[in-house]
Scaffold this active site. Sequence first.
Site, PDB file in Angstrom:
ATOM      1  N   ASP A   1     -17.348 -10.286 -28.841  1.00  0.00           N
ATOM      2  CA  ASP A   1     -16.489  -9.201 -29.320  1.00  0.00           C
ATOM      3  C   ASP A   1     -15.110  -9.761 -29.625  1.00  0.00           C
ATOM      4  O   ASP A   1     -14.648 -10.734 -29.022  1.00  0.00           O
ATOM      5  CB  ASP A   1     -16.416  -8.035 -28.325  1.00  0.00           C
ATOM      6  CG  ASP A   1     -15.812  -8.429 -26.992  1.00  0.00           C
ATOM      7  OD1 ASP A   1     -15.914  -9.602 -26.599  1.00  0.00           O
ATOM      8  OD2 ASP A   1     -15.246  -7.546 -26.320  1.00  0.00           O
TER       9      ASP A   1
ATOM     10  N   GLY B   1     -12.017   3.220  -7.329  1.00  0.00           N
ATOM     11  CA  GLY B   1     -10.972   2.346  -7.837  1.00  0.00           C
ATOM     12  C   GLY B   1      -9.740   2.380  -6.976  1.00  0.00           C
ATOM     13  O   GLY B   1      -9.814   2.545  -5.753  1.00  0.00           O
TER      14      GLY B   1
ATOM     15  N   ASP C   1     -11.219  -5.835 -17.544  1.00  0.00           N
ATOM     16  CA  ASP C   1     -10.219  -5.850 -18.616  1.00  0.00           C
ATOM     17  C   ASP C   1      -9.211  -4.737 -18.342  1.00  0.00           C
ATOM     18  O   ASP C   1      -9.514  -3.768 -17.640  1.00  0.00           O
ATOM     19  CB  ASP C   1     -10.874  -5.638 -19.978  1.00  0.00           C
ATOM     20  CG  ASP C   1     -10.144  -6.385 -21.094  1.00  0.00           C
ATOM     21  OD1 ASP C   1      -8.915  -6.568 -20.963  1.00  0.00           O
ATOM     22  OD2 ASP C   1     -10.797  -6.772 -22.064  1.00  0.00           O
TER      23      ASP C   1
ATOM     24  N   ASP D   1     -17.175  -5.827 -23.689  1.00  0.00           N
ATOM     25  CA  ASP D   1     -17.659  -7.125 -23.226  1.00  0.00           C
ATOM     26  C   ASP D   1     -19.130  -7.062 -22.827  1.00  0.00           C
ATOM     27  O   ASP D   1     -19.880  -8.032 -23.000  1.00  0.00           O
ATOM     28  CB  ASP D   1     -16.824  -7.605 -22.033  1.00  0.00           C
ATOM     29  CG  ASP D   1     -15.509  -8.227 -22.471  1.00  0.00           C
ATOM     30  OD1 ASP D   1     -15.418  -8.653 -23.630  1.00  0.00           O
ATOM     31  OD2 ASP D   1     -14.580  -8.277 -21.653  1.00  0.00           O
TER      32      ASP D   1
ATOM     33  N   THR E   1      -5.260   3.428  -7.118  1.00  0.00           N
ATOM     34  CA  THR E   1      -4.109   3.982  -7.829  1.00  0.00           C
ATOM     35  C   THR E   1      -2.829   3.493  -7.175  1.00  0.00           C
ATOM     36  O   THR E   1      -2.774   3.282  -5.956  1.00  0.00           O
ATOM     37  CB  THR E   1      -4.116   5.518  -7.799  1.00  0.00           C
ATOM     38  OG1 THR E   1      -4.121   5.959  -6.442  1.00  0.00           O
ATOM     39  CG2 THR E   1      -5.326   6.088  -8.520  1.00  0.00           C
TER      40      THR E   1
ATOM     41  N   ASP F   1     -16.017   6.607   0.583  1.00  0.00           N
ATOM     42  CA  ASP F   1     -16.226   5.523   1.541  1.00  0.00           C
ATOM     43  C   ASP F   1     -15.347   4.337   1.154  1.00  0.00           C
ATOM     44  O   ASP F   1     -14.563   4.398   0.205  1.00  0.00           O
ATOM     45  CB  ASP F   1     -17.706   5.142   1.563  1.00  0.00           C
ATOM     46  CG  ASP F   1     -18.201   4.857   2.978  1.00  0.00           C
ATOM     47  OD1 ASP F   1     -17.484   4.146   3.697  1.00  0.00           O
ATOM     48  OD2 ASP F   1     -19.273   5.366   3.341  1.00  0.00           O
ATOM     49  N   ASP F   2     -15.476   3.232   1.900  1.00  0.00           N
ATOM     50  CA  ASP F   2     -14.609   2.087   1.669  1.00  0.00           C
ATOM     51  C   ASP F   2     -15.018   1.249   0.466  1.00  0.00           C
ATOM     52  O   ASP F   2     -14.222   0.474  -0.056  1.00  0.00           O
ATOM     53  CB  ASP F   2     -14.580   1.183   2.917  1.00  0.00           C
ATOM     54  CG  ASP F   2     -13.884   1.873   4.076  1.00  0.00           C
ATOM     55  OD1 ASP F   2     -12.806   2.435   3.855  1.00  0.00           O
ATOM     56  OD2 ASP F   2     -14.436   1.869   5.187  1.00  0.00           O
TER      57      ASP F   2
ATOM     58  N   CYS G   1       0.817  -1.212   0.000  1.00  0.00           N
ATOM     59  CA  CYS G   1       0.000   0.000   0.000  1.00  0.00           C
ATOM     60  C   CYS G   1       0.845   1.254   0.000  1.00  0.00           C
ATOM     61  O   CYS G   1       0.342   2.351  -0.251  1.00  0.00           O
ATOM     62  CB  CYS G   1      -0.939   0.005   1.206  1.00  0.00           C
ATOM     63  SG  CYS G   1      -2.398  -1.022   0.970  1.00  0.00           S
TER      64      CYS G   1
END
Length: 802
Positions: A671, A583, A510, A533, A585, A492-493, A460
């Site tokens: 696809d 997400g 993906d 997808d 980083t 939030d988490d 982390c």
Amino acid sequence: MVFGRTATPCIFHSLAVAGSGRAVAGSGRARKKVEINMNQTIPFTKDLVLVGGGHSHVQVIRMLAMKKALGGIRVTLISDESTVCYSGMLPGCLAGLYRPDEMEMELRPLCTWAGIRFVRARVAGLDPALQQVYFDDNRPPLAYDALSINIGSIPRGMDTPGVRKHAVPTRPLGLLLKRVHQFEENYRTDGRPLRIVIAGGGAAGVELAFAIHSRWGERFAPVQISLVDAQTNLLAGHRPRVARIIGRYLEEKGIACLTGLRVAGVDETGVHFEGHPSLPCDFLLWATGGAPPGLLKETNLETSDAGFIRVRPTLQAIGYDNVFAAGDCIEFPSRSLPKSGVYAVREGPVLARNLHAWLEHRSLVPYRPQSSALALLMTGTRNAVASRRRASFHGPWVWRLKDWIDRRWMRKFEPALLPPMAPSGDAPPVRDTPPTRDTHSTGEEADGGLEVSAMRCAGCGAKVGSTVLTGVLDELEVFKREDVRIGLHDADDAALLEIPSDRSLVQTVDGFRAFTGDLHLFGRIALVHSASDLYAMGAEPHSALVTVTLPYAEKPLVANDLRQLMGGIAEEARRLGVTLLGGHTSEGSETAVSVTMNGLTGNDTVFRKGGLRPGDGLILTKPLGTGVILAADMHLKARGSWVDEVFEGMLRSNAEAARVLSQAGIPAVTDVTGFGLAGHLVEMLEASDMGAELEIDRIPLYAGAADCVAAGVESTLAPSNREHLQKRWQVESGRDAVNTAESGVFDRRNALLFDPQTSGGLLAGVPAAGIDEVVAKLRDAGYTQAACIGRVTDRKRHLKVL
């Protein structure tokens, strides 16, 4: 999880790694050294942005790379075109003495070779106070530490009534060639002479008059060419003897020369002058002297009375030490130079040295323009006129000299002839020698301490810092949905979604590492690709989680990257109606993005890979070739126009294609992505217990894909895709049946069947009666190369390629 906004502390920032050298930690007054005997990634520390792909900047790119002067400097070239034309060879190209590709300079491979980022975009403005570059699309501004401008000039007098509508300007050069080709294709003679007017009696106008005479003199005979200029004499600034020599050549070719005429306006009937009869005209070339591009009005830089950037002898803009400029767009307060490419060429080495010196806090050197320049004017054939100071010569030998000089210049930037360089892309350099110091002790750097380069942490501790992350995310405009109860800006988490009882949740993930230094473009493509997808399942994209890895860099540079990347992702998300939930980083050796997509669908509208029936047509919505063209781009073998077309295709969402297929009641859809057309096709065939026949000539390809295959280029995943089919399927290629498991090779002309696609099209099985209608609707929806490429057969595990 939602993007984390706090970073775990890293204990390794106080750890020294000792090799064979001595290392002693502490707070003593004496300097202690630590030698690290390993390759270590050096973070980027400064951003150098080059605006424009002119003659000066291509030298800057080459020289900085050759001198290995980039170090921790990250360089970005911004140009509205990926291919630029060399002005010295343009008249010869128009005259048919050069092929177009011989005078074109490819910026993408040059940047790839040099390890710098290339961004194809149009700059709308500059703010030297905030140190930002603004664009005319939706991308965020790009910050810089140092900026250089080399955008050339535009023809003077473009605001003359009717000129923009009816005249063909000589700059940009690529547009001039395009307009000439368009005229050739559309012009139909009615027996009267083709009337051509060239406005501008300088070197450019004269050379173009000769070139057009050679190009069209016989093709569209009879031809009338008139060269007009507001000056009383042609070739102002050249010796009278040169003008007389040129005058004789003009007379020999029947080119009329009209001086002292100022154009008052242009319309469909011809060119109108002040106090002189009008000239009827079928084709008007506007070759007047140089004027400042419109961008210079949006720079907040000091400009001359004529509108050009005022620079010091060091090529620094007056008032801003970190802004440089060169070429036709500048003007020195003490001396006015002709708007000629020769000066831009001579300014290039000085500009490269001074940019590097400024970034490293070293002294700069002045540019001292030569008192006179050698001018070599072509006459439409392998003959030229030389002019310098009091001397002037002409004849075939002068053309040979000009041809040698021009070709030698172009060879410096030809991808195949560039010296080998370690590829770097958008990744930071790896240094083989002991790194410079970066103190992480008690802060007593001036009096002593531990000298050690920054150690980049894992776990982390590799997250992007919360200050950078929060600043970027707070700016982000996110598509909002009422059924997202907790999302990106709640910090939030985790995200919290409400799924309607009559809908099913469809999920996919993906991702890939960056294939372009244009992070805004890369973010857009990553989002479009990841949504594919869902469209292949008949689902509507709903929301997404994004995982981002960015190269090691100082905080401002990381913020710059994240702003560009997330700006591109958010732009496409809004376009597709996707809500960004959050997400993760982190830092890494290179840029990469992974997107987890959520979609919603009704149980009765799901597409599946199975369900193909004998006789169904196989319809492909987008061309093939992204993998091989990107591979060729990495190996400096792809033309800029090829890559541009591929990127445009990648940005085309499969949303409308899925809608067309759904309305037609097509059940079998997938696809085409990493496993290539063959790999994804056999997945459908295996799920349906069917075989297929493909007509190889019907498969749409991106421009350049076949050229890349012929040159022996292929993606690194292609052999694996080919091996999969060889081991499991019987393939009949051409006239003879071939068991590929025994032959071990597949015919080269079929290699693109295994090419991995990024943001590829949809592949669908359509009943025979509906093939033409579905293809027509797909083309009407914007998939202009959609085609039926084959048919389903009942021969299990058998693929026939016709």
